[in-house]
Design a protein around this motif. Sequence first.
Motif, PDB file in Angstrom:
ATOM      1  N   ILE A 141      70.613  26.350  64.053  1.00 15.25           N
ATOM      2  CA  ILE A 141      70.313  26.735  65.501  1.00 15.25           C
ATOM      3  C   ILE A 141      69.238  25.746  66.171  1.00 15.25           C
ATOM      4  N   ASN A 142      68.470  24.891  65.532  1.00 16.97           N
ATOM      5  CA  ASN A 142      67.545  24.072  66.056  1.00 16.97           C
ATOM      6  C   ASN A 142      68.288  22.764  66.462  1.00 16.97           C
ATOM      7  N   ASP A 143      69.416  22.259  65.643  1.00 17.03           N
ATOM      8  CA  ASP A 143      70.172  21.107  65.853  1.00 17.03           C
ATOM      9  C   ASP A 143      71.038  21.592  67.164  1.00 17.03           C
ATOM     10  N   LEU A 144      71.711  22.873  67.462  1.00 17.42           N
ATOM     11  CA  LEU A 144      72.376  23.044  68.516  1.00 17.42           C
ATOM     12  C   LEU A 144      71.550  23.250  69.910  1.00 17.42           C
ATOM     13  N   LEU A 145      70.304  23.688  69.748  1.00 15.98           N
ATOM     14  CA  LEU A 145      69.561  23.773  71.086  1.00 15.98           C
ATOM     15  C   LEU A 145      69.098  22.329  71.385  1.00 15.98           C
ATOM     16  N   VAL A 146      68.763  21.608  70.394  1.00  8.50           N
ATOM     17  CA  VAL A 146      68.368  20.152  70.858  1.00  8.50           C
ATOM     18  C   VAL A 146      69.384  19.621  71.554  1.00  8.50           C
ATOM     19  N   GLY A 147      70.769  19.656  71.160  1.00  7.49           N
ATOM     20  CA  GLY A 147      71.889  19.020  71.854  1.00  7.49           C
ATOM     21  C   GLY A 147      72.077  19.444  73.369  1.00  7.49           C
ATOM     22  N   PHE A 169      65.002  32.548  69.972  1.00  7.15           N
ATOM     23  CA  PHE A 169      64.085  32.440  70.771  1.00  7.15           C
ATOM     24  C   PHE A 169      62.671  31.796  70.054  1.00  7.15           C
ATOM     25  N   SER A 170      62.636  31.844  68.873  1.00 13.71           N
ATOM     26  CA  SER A 170      61.651  31.299  68.193  1.00 13.71           C
ATOM     27  C   SER A 170      61.705  29.806  68.150  1.00 13.71           C
ATOM     28  N   VAL A 171      62.949  29.382  68.012  1.00 21.96           N
ATOM     29  CA  VAL A 171      63.599  28.095  67.821  1.00 21.96           C
ATOM     30  C   VAL A 171      63.360  27.179  69.121  1.00 21.96           C
ATOM     31  N   ALA A 172      63.814  28.132  70.102  1.00 27.96           N
ATOM     32  CA  ALA A 172      63.493  27.595  71.659  1.00 27.96           C
ATOM     33  C   ALA A 172      62.256  27.491  71.871  1.00 27.96           C
ATOM     34  N   LYS A 173      61.348  28.073  71.623  1.00 26.31           N
ATOM     35  CA  LYS A 173      59.976  28.074  71.714  1.00 26.31           C
ATOM     36  C   LYS A 173      59.277  26.934  71.179  1.00 26.31           C
ATOM     37  N   ASP A 174      59.736  26.342  69.944  1.00 26.55           N
ATOM     38  CA  ASP A 174      59.282  25.222  69.176  1.00 26.55           C
ATOM     39  C   ASP A 174      59.818  24.193  70.117  1.00 26.55           C
ATOM     40  N   LEU A 175      60.753  24.133  70.422  1.00 27.50           N
ATOM     41  CA  LEU A 175      61.454  22.990  71.219  1.00 27.50           C
ATOM     42  C   LEU A 175      61.089  22.795  72.571  1.00 27.50           C
ATOM     43  N   GLY A 176      60.112  23.815  73.140  1.00 25.18           N
ATOM     44  CA  GLY A 176      59.495  23.809  74.463  1.00 25.18           C
ATOM     45  C   GLY A 176      60.361  24.149  75.479  1.00 25.18           C
ATOM     46  N   MET A 177      61.407  25.159  75.203  1.00 26.00           N
ATOM     47  CA  MET A 177      62.279  25.503  75.812  1.00 26.00           C
ATOM     48  C   MET A 177      62.074  26.850  76.717  1.00 26.00           C
ATOM     49  N   ILE A 178      60.870  27.524  76.368  1.00 31.25           N
ATOM     50  CA  ILE A 178      60.647  28.627  77.047  1.00 31.25           C
ATOM     51  C   ILE A 178      59.381  28.486  77.898  1.00 31.25           C
ATOM     52  N   THR A 179      59.747  27.541  78.840  1.00 27.01           N
ATOM     53  CA  THR A 179      58.669  27.257  79.824  1.00 27.01           C
ATOM     54  C   THR A 179      59.368  26.967  81.430  1.00 27.01           C
ATOM     55  N   SER A 180      58.636  26.548  82.255  1.00 28.95           N
ATOM     56  CA  SER A 180      58.985  26.554  83.514  1.00 28.95           C
ATOM     57  C   SER A 180      60.225  25.703  83.705  1.00 28.95           C
ATOM     58  N   GLY A 181      61.131  26.079  84.669  1.00 26.30           N
ATOM     59  CA  GLY A 181      62.324  25.657  84.813  1.00 26.30           C
ATOM     60  C   GLY A 181      63.682  26.367  84.093  1.00 26.30           C
ATOM     61  N   TYR A 182      63.221  26.928  82.866  1.00 27.26           N
ATOM     62  CA  TYR A 182      64.222  27.492  81.879  1.00 27.26           C
ATOM     63  C   TYR A 182      64.530  28.897  82.533  1.00 27.26           C
ATOM     64  N   VAL A 183      66.005  29.209  82.116  1.00 25.73           N
ATOM     65  CA  VAL A 183      66.161  30.646  82.571  1.00 25.73           C
ATOM     66  C   VAL A 183      66.870  31.264  81.171  1.00 25.73           C
ATOM     67  N   TRP A 184      66.662  32.393  80.665  1.00 24.60           N
ATOM     68  CA  TRP A 184      67.196  33.007  79.557  1.00 24.60           C
ATOM     69  C   TRP A 184      67.660  34.617  80.266  1.00 24.60           C
ATOM     70  N   ILE A 185      68.957  34.662  79.868  1.00 21.13           N
ATOM     71  CA  ILE A 185      69.387  36.024  80.200  1.00 21.13           C
ATOM     72  C   ILE A 185      70.156  36.618  78.756  1.00 21.13           C
ATOM     73  N   ALA A 186      69.731  37.727  78.557  1.00 18.18           N
ATOM     74  CA  ALA A 186      70.098  38.306  77.227  1.00 18.18           C
ATOM     75  C   ALA A 186      70.972  39.409  77.739  1.00 18.18           C
ATOM     76  N   THR A 187      72.067  39.720  76.858  1.00 23.89           N
ATOM     77  CA  THR A 187      73.037  40.770  76.959  1.00 23.89           C
ATOM     78  C   THR A 187      72.132  41.900  76.402  1.00 23.89           C
ATOM     79  N   ASP A 188      72.869  43.117  76.298  1.00 18.05           N
ATOM     80  CA  ASP A 188      72.150  44.346  75.930  1.00 18.05           C
ATOM     81  C   ASP A 188      71.601  44.268  74.371  1.00 18.05           C
ATOM     82  N   TRP A 189      71.929  43.254  73.517  1.00 17.25           N
ATOM     83  CA  TRP A 189      71.558  43.322  72.204  1.00 17.25           C
ATOM     84  C   TRP A 189      69.981  43.124  72.178  1.00 17.25           C
TER      85      TRP A 189
END
Length: 742
Positions: A141-147, A169-189
Amino acid sequence: MEVMGKTGNASGSSSRPSVVNIGSLFTLNSVLGRSAKPAILAAVDDVNSDSSVLTGTKLNLIMHDTNCSGFLGTIEDSDCFQMYAIADLVEFYGWNEVIATFVDDDYGRSGISVLGDALAKKHAKIAYNVAFTPRAPISDINDLLVGVNLMESRVYVVHINPDSRLTIFSVAKDLGMITSGYVWIATDWLLAVLDSSESVDPDTMDLLQGDVALHHYTPDSDVKRSFTSRWKNLKLKETSSFNTYALYAYDSVWLVARAFDVFFNEGGNISFSKDPKLHDTNASTLHFTALRTFDEGQKLLQILLVMNFTGLTGQIKFDSEKNLIHPAYDVLNIGGTGLRRIGYWSNYSGLSVVAPEILYKKPLNTFASNQHLYSVIWPSETTTRPRGWVFPNNGKPLGIAVPYRATFKEFVTKDGSPPGVRGYSIDVFEAAMNLLPYPVPRTYLLYGDGLRSPSYNNLVLDVAQNPYMESGLVIVAPVKKIKSSAWAFLQPFTIQMWCVTGAFFLFVGAVVWILEHRMNEEFHGPPRQQIITVFWFSFSTMFFAHRENTVSTLGRLVLIFWLFVVLIINSSYTTSLTSILTVQQLTSRIEGIDSLISSTEPIGVQDGSYAYDYLIEELNVAESRLRILKSEEEYVNALRQGPNGGGVAAIVDELPYVELFLSNTKCVFKIVGRVFTKSRWGFAFQRDSPLAVDLSTAILQLSENGCWGNIANTAQRARNRRLRRLNLQGPEEQPAHLASRT
């Protein structure tokens, strides 16, 4: 719910059976299973204890744990409406691209496929698919999000299985992707996970700050509140809370029970038969021959599809596509330690801050102006809507192709100093780039050899919208000044007009005399004096200087009308005379595009201009009439020589180039007729590039704040300095070097 019912005995009697077996297939040890199991058991108990349904018949539930088996757990779980809700969100916030993150199984692939179709209808798209295998390790998951973090889009749609939990989301936060400028939209899961949790700790909520998520909407009701209060006392309950799938599971049992009630009342019979198409295979442990077909299954299905009742989730009724008639979702924003509803989505009204059941009572209205949501607190606790994209952080600068022109170099040409190009167009582009709220690394690439202007048809296939300068094709023709003669004052009117005007003056004078001489002393006297009076009165009205007064009513009425006519004659004469004394006359018969096409004279066209193809393909001008002109010297010479001297009758070119060409010719040439193609100059980007929108906004800002004129004036001064360095004395000595005009 898969029906595997049978009568109390195996004879298949047509009488109402005492027991009907119904089966359920799902993964028991899952986020959805732990909510659905106790709800189904409770529904079976409620049906069996209710005398108003299935009188004399009990439901017997047979549960089977699929253990995430794709074969045993096959269901028609459509994500159509959920994905259309996400597409409406993307359109509402003005984004063009998203990155789809999903589990690479049937559930994930089918949902994202629908999302792609829904976005296409909104003129948006999935920029990249991030698919990871079920139970993928964190490293994958980390490799995919880095790409994908190196890509433009910053809008992520997450559609995964609830049992994947919050790893992404845990991996994304470690990569600094839960910050200003990012948008995360989750389905009903995501809400299924949060609703089913005993409690949500602050660390978990910290991973979800600013996320937008969908949640199955179920209206408040007494039966829903009653079920919620009963939950803690339900048997085989594993958690103290439940998600909306529990409500749908409960209603599904009641749907089956009510359908069976109608089925039996209509004489339906539960019986099973072998299917001759099913055979066992030597290599398979699955015994297909043991399977049986429900003989009246289609009849029961049709009864199910016409059911209409109110359950825990609201109205249970299906449309022709076998979907619930009123699918709806809560649109939630995660912030702090809780959730905040920012609106609703339904297939009836789209996005709204009004509950769907209220809008169902109103006329359908899905116009964009009626789409509303409350404000969102995005990641990093900002309320400013994220742009949804950034310039790719992959180390590659933006490559900008620049035409290496041989003519009209004031607009763009090669330069020896950085950035390697210069000109008015470059100044506008750089000024607009400097207004962008983010840096755009860029490098200019010359297109062409500088010996002849490159063809724009080869350079760009389609120009981005919102260009920066008025353009279009115009016609340039030679002119000359005509010296005014001593009799020029007679030229405004023709001889016939002069004669008719004089006759009218005498006629009006005679009419006024007839009406006035009997009662007006000023029109009395000897015949000679009266004739002089008529002439004097007639022509003095041209200057409104008549001294005789009119006393009769008819005389005054005639005089009023005549003075009005005289005013018109004076104005027309003055205007025509002014034009004759100041306006130049054409040396060519060309007066516009129509006369140019109808003639057989040669036409000049700038080398590389789209005017060449336009004249041939659109206006059907013979190719043999066109003359390619490669420099401003050739422009001047061709127009001066004329069609009889080996030159051209007129030149067809784009308006900005023509204005520059005419800027210092001292009225030797002029534009004839109107612009006959409406277009604009602009900067071209790849289709759907978000830079096109941002740069167009910056260019609009340049035009509104006055910087546009400053750029043009700077270009003018720079050109004048270059002219002085070259010791140019003016267009008469050096007609090829023309000063630019703002």
